[in-house]
Design a protein around this motif. Structure first.
Motif, mmCIF file in Angstrom:
data_model
loop_
_atom_site.group_PDB
_atom_site.id
_atom_site.type_symbol
_atom_site.label_atom_id
_atom_site.label_comp_id
_atom_site.label_asym_id
_atom_site.label_seq_id
_atom_site.Cartn_x
_atom_site.Cartn_y
_atom_site.Cartn_z
ATOM 1 N N VAL A 227 0.880 -1.173 0.000
ATOM 2 C CA VAL A 227 0.000 0.000 0.000
ATOM 3 C C VAL A 227 0.910 1.213 0.000
ATOM 4 O O VAL A 227 1.815 1.315 0.848
ATOM 5 C CB VAL A 227 -0.913 0.015 1.240
ATOM 6 C CG1 VAL A 227 -1.770 1.266 1.258
ATOM 7 C CG2 VAL A 227 -1.780 -1.234 1.276
ATOM 8 N N CYS A 228 0.723 2.129 -0.947
ATOM 9 C CA CYS A 228 1.650 3.256 -1.014
ATOM 10 C C CYS A 228 0.942 4.527 -1.469
ATOM 11 O O CYS A 228 -0.280 4.536 -1.673
ATOM 12 C CB CYS A 228 2.840 2.929 -1.917
ATOM 13 S SG CYS A 228 2.419 2.381 -3.568
ATOM 14 N N GLY A 229 1.725 5.591 -1.619
ATOM 15 C CA GLY A 229 1.142 6.886 -1.953
ATOM 16 C C GLY A 229 0.283 7.381 -0.810
ATOM 17 O O GLY A 229 0.654 7.260 0.360
ATOM 18 N N ASN A 230 -0.877 7.906 -1.135
ATOM 19 C CA ASN A 230 -1.812 8.371 -0.117
ATOM 20 C C ASN A 230 -2.970 7.392 0.054
ATOM 21 O O ASN A 230 -4.051 7.759 0.495
ATOM 22 C CB ASN A 230 -2.341 9.760 -0.503
ATOM 23 C CG ASN A 230 -3.094 10.420 0.626
ATOM 24 O OD1 ASN A 230 -2.686 10.376 1.790
ATOM 25 N ND2 ASN A 230 -4.226 11.032 0.310
ATOM 26 N N ALA A 231 -2.746 6.139 -0.305
ATOM 27 C CA ALA A 231 -3.801 5.127 -0.210
ATOM 28 C C ALA A 231 -4.068 4.750 1.242
ATOM 29 O O ALA A 231 -3.160 4.747 2.075
ATOM 30 C CB ALA A 231 -3.408 3.896 -1.005
ATOM 31 N N TRP A 232 -5.340 4.409 1.511
ATOM 32 C CA TRP A 232 -5.764 3.984 2.842
ATOM 33 C C TRP A 232 -6.409 2.609 2.757
ATOM 34 O O TRP A 232 -7.226 2.357 1.868
ATOM 35 C CB TRP A 232 -6.805 4.932 3.431
ATOM 36 C CG TRP A 232 -6.425 6.370 3.530
ATOM 37 C CD1 TRP A 232 -5.206 6.936 3.320
ATOM 38 C CD2 TRP A 232 -7.307 7.438 3.885
ATOM 39 N NE1 TRP A 232 -5.259 8.284 3.521
ATOM 40 C CE2 TRP A 232 -6.535 8.628 3.864
ATOM 41 C CE3 TRP A 232 -8.651 7.498 4.216
ATOM 42 C CZ2 TRP A 232 -7.091 9.874 4.159
ATOM 43 C CZ3 TRP A 232 -9.204 8.738 4.506
ATOM 44 C CH2 TRP A 232 -8.436 9.912 4.481
ATOM 45 N N VAL A 233 -6.083 1.764 3.737
ATOM 46 C CA VAL A 233 -6.745 0.472 3.887
ATOM 47 C C VAL A 233 -7.125 0.336 5.358
ATOM 48 O O VAL A 233 -6.259 0.444 6.237
ATOM 49 C CB VAL A 233 -5.834 -0.706 3.469
ATOM 50 C CG1 VAL A 233 -6.566 -2.029 3.619
ATOM 51 C CG2 VAL A 233 -5.355 -0.513 2.020
ATOM 52 N N TYR A 234 -8.400 0.110 5.620
ATOM 53 C CA TYR A 234 -8.822 0.099 7.022
ATOM 54 C C TYR A 234 -10.071 -0.752 7.223
ATOM 55 O O TYR A 234 -10.498 -1.464 6.311
ATOM 56 C CB TYR A 234 -9.023 1.523 7.538
ATOM 57 C CG TYR A 234 -10.017 2.371 6.773
ATOM 58 C CD1 TYR A 234 -11.314 2.543 7.225
ATOM 59 C CD2 TYR A 234 -9.651 3.037 5.606
ATOM 60 C CE1 TYR A 234 -12.226 3.341 6.555
ATOM 61 C CE2 TYR A 234 -10.542 3.847 4.925
ATOM 62 C CZ TYR A 234 -11.831 3.985 5.406
ATOM 63 O OH TYR A 234 -12.725 4.775 4.727
ATOM 64 N N ASP A 235 -10.632 -0.697 8.423
ATOM 65 C CA ASP A 235 -11.707 -1.599 8.863
ATOM 66 C C ASP A 235 -11.177 -3.031 8.808
ATOM 67 O O ASP A 235 -10.066 -3.280 9.262
ATOM 68 C CB ASP A 235 -12.959 -1.441 7.993
ATOM 69 C CG ASP A 235 -13.655 -0.104 8.201
ATOM 70 O OD1 ASP A 235 -13.472 0.489 9.276
ATOM 71 O OD2 ASP A 235 -14.367 0.342 7.284
ATOM 72 N N ASN A 236 -11.940 -3.953 8.236
ATOM 73 C CA ASN A 236 -11.495 -5.347 8.149
ATOM 74 C C ASN A 236 -10.988 -5.701 6.753
ATOM 75 O O ASN A 236 -10.866 -6.875 6.406
ATOM 76 C CB ASN A 236 -12.640 -6.278 8.534
ATOM 77 C CG ASN A 236 -13.020 -6.139 9.999
ATOM 78 O OD1 ASN A 236 -12.158 -6.126 10.874
ATOM 79 N ND2 ASN A 236 -14.310 -6.010 10.270
ATOM 80 N N ALA A 237 -10.723 -4.681 5.964
ATOM 81 C CA ALA A 237 -10.230 -4.924 4.610
ATOM 82 C C ALA A 237 -8.835 -5.551 4.646
ATOM 83 O O ALA A 237 -8.063 -5.319 5.584
ATOM 84 C CB ALA A 237 -10.186 -3.618 3.830
ATOM 85 N N ARG A 238 -8.529 -6.340 3.572
ATOM 86 C CA ARG A 238 -7.215 -6.977 3.497
ATOM 87 C C ARG A 238 -6.640 -6.857 2.090
ATOM 88 O O ARG A 238 -7.358 -7.012 1.100
ATOM 89 C CB ARG A 238 -7.296 -8.466 3.868
ATOM 90 C CG ARG A 238 -7.310 -8.715 5.363
ATOM 91 C CD ARG A 238 -7.273 -10.194 5.706
ATOM 92 N NE ARG A 238 -6.183 -10.920 5.086
ATOM 93 C CZ ARG A 238 -4.908 -10.897 5.513
ATOM 94 N NH1 ARG A 238 -4.579 -10.142 6.548
ATOM 95 N NH2 ARG A 238 -3.992 -11.607 4.907
ATOM 96 N N VAL A 239 -5.345 -6.600 2.050
ATOM 97 C CA VAL A 239 -4.594 -6.565 0.792
ATOM 98 C C VAL A 239 -3.498 -7.608 0.920
ATOM 99 O O VAL A 239 -2.702 -7.568 1.875
ATOM 100 C CB VAL A 239 -3.982 -5.167 0.544
ATOM 101 C CG1 VAL A 239 -3.162 -5.162 -0.739
ATOM 102 C CG2 VAL A 239 -5.086 -4.115 0.490
ATOM 103 N N TYR A 240 -3.446 -8.544 -0.020
ATOM 104 C CA TYR A 240 -2.456 -9.623 0.099
ATOM 105 C C TYR A 240 -2.103 -10.181 -1.264
ATOM 106 O O TYR A 240 -2.561 -9.685 -2.297
ATOM 107 C CB TYR A 240 -2.961 -10.707 1.045
ATOM 108 C CG TYR A 240 -4.284 -11.349 0.696
ATOM 109 C CD1 TYR A 240 -4.337 -12.572 0.030
ATOM 110 C CD2 TYR A 240 -5.489 -10.745 1.059
ATOM 111 C CE1 TYR A 240 -5.556 -13.167 -0.269
ATOM 112 C CE2 TYR A 240 -6.704 -11.333 0.761
ATOM 113 C CZ TYR A 240 -6.722 -12.549 0.102
ATOM 114 O OH TYR A 240 -7.939 -13.136 -0.188
#
Length: 249
Positions: free
Chosen positions: A53-66
């Motif tokens: 995850v980079c730049g000004n990106a946001w990942v939150y709550d129960n979200a997943r990046v894999y």
């Protein structure tokens, strides 16, 4: 060994603290010490694989990046969303709810993918397009412009849906009382997704006749195909197609 850590730098949004991440080791195209975007917690971004995850990106709550996925630009991934495989979510795109973006899919510009929607394989969703509800966009499909693909629609193969007139979802019809999706393809014709069937509208009509003859289900499917031709191809093309066509009843 962890590949990244949460730094002390954070932003607050909707009562949540989102922490900037920092790479601890080099992996993929990421260098050790490189700063990334923002996550709420480590569960949002896998410590294995090359996902980032980079730049000004946001990942939150129960979200997943894999997997090898990337979320960057001003993208937001939240709720119970999943971004995985080699997928890319970027620009001002939003992925949320229970949505999945995976495979080699791309979601970008101002696109929205949410609800229980799935975007996968080599599909692209861009522009101001929305994919929502229980919709699936897959194969080499493009959904772009101001298109809204939702409900139980399946847009796949070589679809090119760039506006709301480029697809038609009809249901519940047929012997299985299910949904049938008609959509514009890259050849500017119409492809049909109906149960296990995926083919041109001409192939669909032939399959309907072969399976149902001239019974009630056949008549309903053919009426649906007529509506799709009128909406997707326009009145002039519809009239031309029907010049030599016998009456469906």
């Amino acid at each position: 060994m962890k590949k990244y850590e949460l730094t002390a730098e954070f932003i607050e949004k909707l009562g949540k603290k989102l922490f900037r991440i920092k790479a601890l080791i080099s992996f993929g195209s990421v260098e050790a010490g490189e700063l990334g975007g923002y996550v709420e917690k480590e569960d949002n971004l896998a410590q294995d694989g090359d996902a980032w995850v980079c730049g000004n990106a946001w990942v939150y709550d129960n979200a997943r990046v894999y997997g090898n996925a990337r979320v960057y630009g001003n993208a937001r991934v939240y709720g119970n969303a999943r971004v995985c495989g080699n997928a890319r979510v970027y620009d001002n795109a939003r992925v949320y709810g229970n949505a999945w973006v995976c495979g080699n899919a791309r979601v970008y510009d101002n696109a929205r993918v949410y609800g229980n929607a799935w975007v996968y394989d080599n599909a692209w969703v861009c522009g101001n397009a929305w994919v929502c509800g229980n919709a699936w966009v897959c194969g080499n499909a493009w959904v772009c412009g101001n298109a809204r693909v939702c409900g139980n629609a399946w847009v796949c193969g070589n679809a090119r849906v760039c506006g709301n007139a480029d697809y038609l979802l009809i249901g519940r019809i047929g012997s299985r009382f299910s949904f049938t999706t008609f959509f514009k393809n890259k050849d500017k014709g119409i492809t049909v997704s109906c149960g296990c069937f995926l083919g041109t509208i001409a192939e669909f009509r032939a399959k309907v006749t072969d399976t149902h003859g001239n019974n009630k289900h056949a008549k309903m499917y053919n009426l649906a195909a007529d509506m799709a031709e009128l909406q997707i191809l326009g009145e002039e093309h519809f009239d031309k197609l029907n010049t030599n066509k016998s009456e469906p009843f």
